[in-house]
Design a protein around this motif. Structure first.
Motif, PDB file in Angstrom:
ATOM      1  N   ASP A  43       2.752   1.433  -7.724  1.00 36.56           N
ATOM      2  CA  ASP A  43       3.996   2.081  -7.265  1.00 36.56           C
ATOM      3  C   ASP A  43       3.909   2.463  -5.793  1.00 36.56           C
ATOM      4  O   ASP A  43       4.840   2.222  -5.013  1.00 36.56           O
ATOM      5  N   ILE A  44       2.783   3.085  -5.394  1.00 40.53           N
ATOM      6  CA  ILE A  44       2.684   3.542  -3.999  1.00 40.53           C
ATOM      7  C   ILE A  44       2.541   2.348  -3.061  1.00 40.53           C
ATOM      8  O   ILE A  44       3.038   2.373  -1.929  1.00 40.53           O
ATOM      9  N   CYS A  45       1.894   1.274  -3.525  1.00 45.05           N
ATOM     10  CA  CYS A  45       1.795   0.069  -2.695  1.00 45.05           C
ATOM     11  C   CYS A  45       3.171  -0.563  -2.486  1.00 45.05           C
ATOM     12  O   CYS A  45       3.480  -1.063  -1.403  1.00 45.05           O
ATOM     13  N   ALA A  46       4.002  -0.524  -3.523  1.00 48.04           N
ATOM     14  CA  ALA A  46       5.366  -1.053  -3.389  1.00 48.04           C
ATOM     15  C   ALA A  46       6.163  -0.230  -2.385  1.00 48.04           C
ATOM     16  O   ALA A  46       6.950  -0.771  -1.598  1.00 48.04           O
ATOM     17  N   ALA A  47       5.960   1.097  -2.394  1.00 46.61           N
ATOM     18  CA  ALA A  47       6.658   1.964  -1.441  1.00 46.61           C
ATOM     19  C   ALA A  47       6.205   1.669  -0.013  1.00 46.61           C
ATOM     20  O   ALA A  47       7.012   1.643   0.918  1.00 46.61           O
ATOM     21  N   ILE A  48       4.897   1.434   0.160  1.00 48.44           N
ATOM     22  CA  ILE A  48       4.373   1.105   1.491  1.00 48.44           C
ATOM     23  C   ILE A  48       4.946  -0.234   1.955  1.00 48.44           C
ATOM     24  O   ILE A  48       5.313  -0.406   3.122  1.00 48.44           O
ATOM     25  N   LYS A  49       5.032  -1.175   1.036  1.00 48.37           N
ATOM     26  CA  LYS A  49       5.581  -2.489   1.364  1.00 48.37           C
ATOM     27  C   LYS A  49       7.024  -2.370   1.844  1.00 48.37           C
ATOM     28  O   LYS A  49       7.472  -3.116   2.726  1.00 48.37           O
ATOM     29  N   PHE A  70      -9.125   6.329  -7.993  1.00 48.47           N
ATOM     30  CA  PHE A  70      -8.735   7.606  -7.374  1.00 48.47           C
ATOM     31  C   PHE A  70      -8.814   7.512  -5.851  1.00 48.47           C
ATOM     32  O   PHE A  70      -7.897   7.903  -5.136  1.00 48.47           O
ATOM     33  N   ASP A  71      -9.937   6.995  -5.340  1.00 52.17           N
ATOM     34  CA  ASP A  71     -10.115   6.874  -3.889  1.00 52.17           C
ATOM     35  C   ASP A  71      -9.074   5.932  -3.278  1.00 52.17           C
ATOM     36  O   ASP A  71      -8.562   6.183  -2.177  1.00 52.17           O
ATOM     37  N   ALA A  72      -8.758   4.862  -3.981  1.00 54.20           N
ATOM     38  CA  ALA A  72      -7.768   3.904  -3.469  1.00 54.20           C
ATOM     39  C   ALA A  72      -6.400   4.564  -3.343  1.00 54.20           C
ATOM     40  O   ALA A  72      -5.698   4.392  -2.338  1.00 54.20           O
ATOM     41  N   TYR A  73      -6.003   5.337  -4.368  1.00 56.83           N
ATOM     42  CA  TYR A  73      -4.690   5.996  -4.318  1.00 56.83           C
ATOM     43  C   TYR A  73      -4.618   6.963  -3.138  1.00 56.83           C
ATOM     44  O   TYR A  73      -3.594   7.044  -2.454  1.00 56.83           O
ATOM     45  N   HIS A  74      -5.712   7.687  -2.894  1.00 57.20           N
ATOM     46  CA  HIS A  74      -5.712   8.641  -1.779  1.00 57.20           C
ATOM     47  C   HIS A  74      -5.561   7.924  -0.443  1.00 57.20           C
ATOM     48  O   HIS A  74      -4.840   8.383   0.442  1.00 57.20           O
ATOM     49  N   ARG A  75      -6.239   6.778  -0.290  1.00 55.12           N
ATOM     50  CA  ARG A  75      -6.094   6.007   0.963  1.00 55.12           C
ATOM     51  C   ARG A  75      -4.663   5.519   1.137  1.00 55.12           C
ATOM     52  O   ARG A  75      -4.097   5.595   2.229  1.00 55.12           O
ATOM     53  N   ILE A  79      -1.673   6.270   4.131  1.00 52.58           N
ATOM     54  CA  ILE A  79      -0.921   5.190   4.791  1.00 52.58           C
ATOM     55  C   ILE A  79       0.584   5.396   4.592  1.00 52.58           C
ATOM     56  O   ILE A  79       1.380   5.299   5.525  1.00 52.58           O
ATOM     57  N   TYR A  80       0.963   5.726   3.354  1.00 51.93           N
ATOM     58  CA  TYR A  80       2.385   5.896   3.034  1.00 51.93           C
ATOM     59  C   TYR A  80       3.008   7.045   3.825  1.00 51.93           C
ATOM     60  O   TYR A  80       4.081   6.896   4.419  1.00 51.93           O
ATOM     61  N   THR A  81       2.344   8.212   3.851  1.00 57.15           N
ATOM     62  CA  THR A  81       2.928   9.370   4.527  1.00 57.15           C
ATOM     63  C   THR A  81       3.018   9.154   6.036  1.00 57.15           C
ATOM     64  O   THR A  81       3.957   9.617   6.675  1.00 57.15           O
ATOM     65  N   ASP A  82       2.037   8.434   6.614  1.00 55.72           N
ATOM     66  CA  ASP A  82       2.110   8.123   8.048  1.00 55.72           C
ATOM     67  C   ASP A  82       3.329   7.255   8.354  1.00 55.72           C
ATOM     68  O   ASP A  82       4.082   7.519   9.298  1.00 55.72           O
ATOM     69  N   LEU A  83       3.518   6.204   7.565  1.00 57.36           N
ATOM     70  CA  LEU A  83       4.652   5.304   7.779  1.00 57.36           C
ATOM     71  C   LEU A  83       5.980   6.010   7.523  1.00 57.36           C
ATOM     72  O   LEU A  83       6.955   5.828   8.258  1.00 57.36           O
TER      73      LEU A  83
END
Length: 222
Positions: A43-49, A70-75, A79-83
């Motif tokens: 879901d978060i990767c789709a939002a970043i995309k 867990f670590d992947a989601y945090h990374r 990325i998402y919040t910066d964008l």
């Protein structure tokens, strides 16, 4: 617990829900199943995309450990919040630009309307009309050089950069950055914060530094 945020990278605003439990290591490791962790990552990767079409993340599956998920989601969260923040700031700048242009347009309309709508004048004799015409021609001839000079000055004024907005942002960001860095520098107080809060503060400091750099570029100081 979940928090709803807006993705405004384009005119078609879509909603994305950050899974805050995935940012809490204890909750994630104990209560969230691997399938749900993988779904949250997708879901978060789709939002970043949606914010950056060039984004191409590593694929995570249930074969990965919970710690890796867990670590992947945090990374991806960082990325998402910066964008997202960059998109929001760009949207605000565009809205401010449109508002300034609209105010200038309305002022020009009002000015032109006042010049076109003049009070009715009493009828003049033929002699008065001739005298008025001569005086008007002479006045126009005298004012012509002044108008050219005035137009040149106004052109120079319009070409000057608008720095008020950038200065206001720089002041706001600098004050908040000083506050956050002071908290980090106070080791005793900073140690009292939860792991999630400490990470959030460090992330905000990095974000503020980028914002300050952009504001400085707008002012031409860097």
């Amino acid at each position: 617990m979940k928090t709803t945020v807006n993705n405004i990278a384009s005119e078609n605003v879509t909603s994305f829900v950050i899974n805050e439990d995935m940012l809490n290591e204890k909750k994630a490791m104990k209560y969230i199943s691997k399938p749900n962790m993988v779904a949250a990552i997708n879901d978060i990767c789709a939002a970043i995309k949606g914010l950056n079409s060039l984004f191409s993340p590593q694929e995570y599956t249930e074969a990965n450990s919970k710690k890796e998920l867990f670590d992947a989601y945090h990374r991806f969260y960082i990325i998402y919040t910066d964008l997202r923040d960059a998109a929001i700031e760009a949207r605000h700048r565009e809205e401010e630009k449109r508002e300034r242009e609209e105010r200038r347009r309305q002022a020009e309309i009002e000015k032109n309307t006042k010049e076109l709508i003049k009070p009715a004048q009493p009828l003049k004799s033929e002699e008065e009309v001739k005298e008025a015409s001569k005086a008007n021609k002479k006045a126009k001839a005298d004012k012509a050089p002044k108008k050219e000079k005035k137009a040149s000055v106004e052109g120079e004024k319009k070409s000057a950069p608008r720095v008020g907005d950038a200065e206001a942002r720089l002041s706001t960001y600098s004050a908040e950055l000083a506050e956050k860095e002071a908290l980090v520098a106070n080791a005793e107080e900073f140690a009292k914060l939860s792991k999630e809060d400490a990470k959030a503060i460090r992330h905000r400091i990095a974000s503020l530094k980028r914002k300050i750099e952009r504001a400085n570029k707008a002012l031409g100081t860097k």
